[in-house]
Design an enzyme around this catalytic site. Structure first.
Site: not given
Lengths: 363, 410
Positions: B142, B289, B387
């Site tokens: 890779g 909230r 990438e």
């Protein structure tokens, strides 16, 4: 339009200040840390560079150059690359000079600004207060209007150069508004306590001050009845501190890189080991990230826009990054990072200070 | 002059894409996360119609200095980064599957001759939706792209490719489901190492190229990630990008790697969009909230929640500025190898942590698939991997700042 190119003038300023930092500040940084003093010659040389008066109005003896927070951040970074304490000392007069130039009445400008144009002149601002939950959103130092004058009460700390200053800009709470008061050193009820002993920033003289029923005339209120933009001063202060933090961090990063390339272990420079190389890469990224956040806030301030969020973010980020980077620099040097023969431990101590100061250096 | 304000043109694009993301992507976001391997064709056709002829990867943006003088500063890459951030704010999986020259197109732009650019990219300006993909990774390698084993052998007027490629984004769409192309990295001379590696354009439907698997993934499920096999796959001789000669130096390989300088800031930009989406939603819910995030107060007064939120937001914004810088340099024709890797490393990590933090801040709600936060955390992680992993990018940063070659620091 998004742009990261410095103007030619900014490049010139950067280069000039960088060479001053390298040639004059860095060589004395260790001695100054040990002795707690800064040679007058360096202070004078710093003044000659125009750090204070170049951006003051010509009418009051300045050069009338355009003020820019971006340029200020660049100057702060370069000075602090040399030494953050000395940088703070050299820039401290701005704490009064710039707010007066920006927000003072005509009378205040005429009375105060000429003091800064003839040589290094100590003057300062009292912003920080000695409590763990201090922030600039509310001061406990209080100003009360009484019969056309003001009475100030409060307690401030980290006031740079207080001992030598003839004028202190005191930030105080006036009901729901915040205001600044120009307090002359001799004012009754103003006490400058003994010099603070801090973990770092040792060459920088700082003091606690107390104000007990200090009475000042209405003319002492910065900007008169209109007041002045305290929030903007705080934001400029944060950008200034962020710039200093970037400079310190870059100095530590540079030093760690050089060391790691020279120091060998197991037959190769330690920089060739990923364990070290990754630390250095992370430092490089965080220095640049801090600088970009700082410039972003500064550029927004230069446009006259509200940059409270950006300035807060830049200062918080750069302060944290500087501490982590300095810590890592100590780590890269190992035992050599821990001894005072090397400057790295000094940067580590100084770096911790940025998280503790607020609004105390202006760009 | 230092300025962080976007130009009106870029800002307008940002606003436009934001409304598209809100209106057309968010409503189908969950659906195409759950229906993995199905494509939102209505959305894809709509995107093809509005964006045809424009590349989202900002290719051709390596500035020709002469042209720049005439037309003023260009902002192609920066515009691409902003566009991709906003699309990814909508949905990163959907963004990745928008018909587009994509990474394959970026490779053609970076390494192709003018004739090749015209031949391969012009079809993307008309007709049916098309995709182009980039096939580098192999089952056994890779990050170490130079170790690839796919071969390209010259046979008369053809190149013949043999090998297996995995993790090819939009590989299925580019190879089989459209008239696009796949850019394949292969070696023409194993003995030559890196210098022998070239990239080849394989048009869709070429005999000998087949998709044998589409991955099931943690996130970005709307995007197909393909395994491609090349068996005696013949392509024309002039489909090799750049020169076919095996130079003595590794300049050719460096050229191919330079594609990453263009694409890494854009992956970083996608990361920013996912991270921003998570923080925007968390902030909104906290405000509802009665727990707004307060800025500018002392560290001692901040709640742990506020402190964590501000740190995550600051990290993400720092990554954004690093990304914009890398894009800005690309637009000015400056070498941005270091800056692109800085942006990618920082953004990949920042989004990974920010999306996790956003879930944490929502308590049990954050973990539920009723909200999109859990999806965004899954989507985010890919940005820390493809990438170039975070670690490979850190390695590149380290080499550049220390002045080391890949031999000296590996």
């Amino acid at each position: 339009m998004f742009d990261l190119e410095l103007t030619e003038e900014q490049q010139l300023v950067r280069d000039t200040v960088a060479s001053f930092a390298q040639n004059e500040i860095r060589p004395i940084a260790r001695d100054s840390d040990e002795s707690g003093t800064i040679p007058q010659g360096v202070i004078d040389q710093g003044f000659e560079l125009g750090l204070i008066h170049s951006a003051l109005p010509e009418a009051q003896g300045g050069y009338g150059e355009e003020r820019s927070a971006v340029t200020g951040a660049i100057v702060a970074e370069e000075l602090a690359w040399g030494d953050a304490s000395i940088a703070m000392h050299l820039l401290a007069p701005r704490l009064v000079a710039y707010p007066v130039a920006d927000g003072g009445t005509k009378g205040q400008r005429e009375q105060v600004l000429p003091r800064f144009t003839k040589g290094f002149h100590a003057a300062t601002a009292a912003v920080v207060e000695p409590r763990f939950d201090f922030d600039t959103s509310r001061f406990e130092t209080a100003a009360k209007r009484e019969n056309g004058s003001y009475v100030l009460n409060g307690h401030k700390c980290f006031v740079p150069l207080a001992e030598d200053s003839d004028l202190i800009l005191v930030l105080a709470q006036e009901g729901e508004t915040q205001a600044g008061f120009l307090v002359e050193r001799g004012a009754a009820g103003l006490t400058v306590l003994e010099r603070e002993k801090n973990m770092g920033f040792k060459p920088l003289s700082t003091n606690e001050i107390t104000l007990e029923n200090v009475k000042v005339s209405a003319d002492a209120r910065l900007g008169g009845d209109d007041g002045f933009d305290v929030a903007r001063m705080v934001n400029l202060g944060r950008v200034g501190l962020a710039g200093l933090a970037v400079g310190l961090a870059r100095g530590a990063f540079d030093f760690a890189c050089e060391y790691a390339k020279e120091r060998t272990a197991f037959g190769v420079p330690i920089a060739q080991k990923q364990a070290i190389a990754f630390i250095l890469a992370d430092m490089a990224i965080e220095v640049d990230a801090s600088r970009l956040l700082t410039w972003e806030a500064a550029a927004k301030l230069d446009k006259g826009q509200d940059a409270s969020r950006e300035a807060y973010r830049a200062k918080r980020y750069a302060a944290n990054a500087a501490l982590k980077i300095a810590d890592n620099a100590v780590q890269v040097l190992g035992g050599h990072g821990y001894v005072r023969d090397f400057p790295v431990e000094l940067w580590f101590r100084n770096a911790r200070g940025f998280a503790s100061f607020d609004g105390t250096t202006i760009v | 002059m230092i300025d962080f304000e976007l130009s009106q043109k870029v800002q307008a694009q940002k606003d436009l894409i934001r409304s598209l993301a809100e209106g057309a992507m968010r409503p189908i976001s969950r659906e195409f996360d759950e229906r993995e391997h199905e494509k939102p064709w209505d959305f894809l056709k709509m995107m093809w119609d509005v964006s045809r002829g424009q590349s989202m990867t900002g290719e051709n943006s390596r500035e020709d200095p002469e042209a720049a003088k005439k037309s003023g500063p260009r902002e192609n890459t920066l515009t691409a980064a902003i566009t991709i951030e906003e699309l990814s704010w909508g949905d990163a999986g959907l963004y990745l599957t928008i018909p587009n020259p994509g990474l394959g197109g970026a490779a053609v732009s970076a390494a192709g001759t003018p004739e090749q650019k015209k031949r391969f990219l012009t079809p993307f300006e008309s007709g049916e939706p098309k995709w182009a993909a980039m096939a580098i990774t192999e089952p056994h390698c890779g990050s170490d792209s130079a170790a690839l084993q796919t071969t390209a052998v010259r046979d008369g007027d053809d190149w013949v490719l043999n090998g297996t490629k995995i993790f090819c984004t939009s590989g299925q769409m580019a190879a089989e489901k459209s008239d696009g192309f796949v850019v394949v990295w292969a070696t023409v001379d194993k003995e030559a190492g890196r210098a022998g590696i070239k990239s080849f354009v394989v048009p869709a439907h070429t005999d000998g190229m087949s998709v044998i698997k589409v991955e099931n993934k943690l996130g970005i499920r709307a995007s197909d990630t393909a395994m491609l096999v090349f068996e005696d796959c013949h392509i024309p001789a002039d489909n090799v990008l750049g020169s076919a000669e095996v130079a003595k130096s590794t300049e050719g390989f460096k050229g191919a790697m330079a594609t990453f300088d263009a694409t890494r800031p854009l992956v970083a930009a996608s990361a920013l969009g996912i991270g921003q989406a998570s923080l925007d939603l968390a902030r909104e819910e906290l405000e509802k909230r009665g727990r707004p995030i307060r800025y500018g107060i002392s560290d001692a007064s901040l709640t742990a929640m506020e402190s964590d939120f501000i740190d995550a937001e600051s990290d993400l914004h720092a990554a954004r500025l690093l990304t914009w810088r890398a894009a800005w340099m690309m637009d000015r024709g400056q070498r941005n190898n270091l800056e692109a890797s800085m942006a990618k490393a920082k953004a990949g990590l920042a989004v990974t942590l920010a999306t996790q933090k956003a879930i944490e801040l929502m308590g049990p709600l954050g973990y539920s698939r009723k909200m999109l936060l859990e999806k965004w955390m899954r989507d985010a992680k890919i940005n820390d991997i493809f990438e170039g992993t975070q670690q490979i990018n850190m390695l590149i940063v380290a080499r550049r700042i220390l002045g080391y070659s890949s031999k000296e620091l590996s």
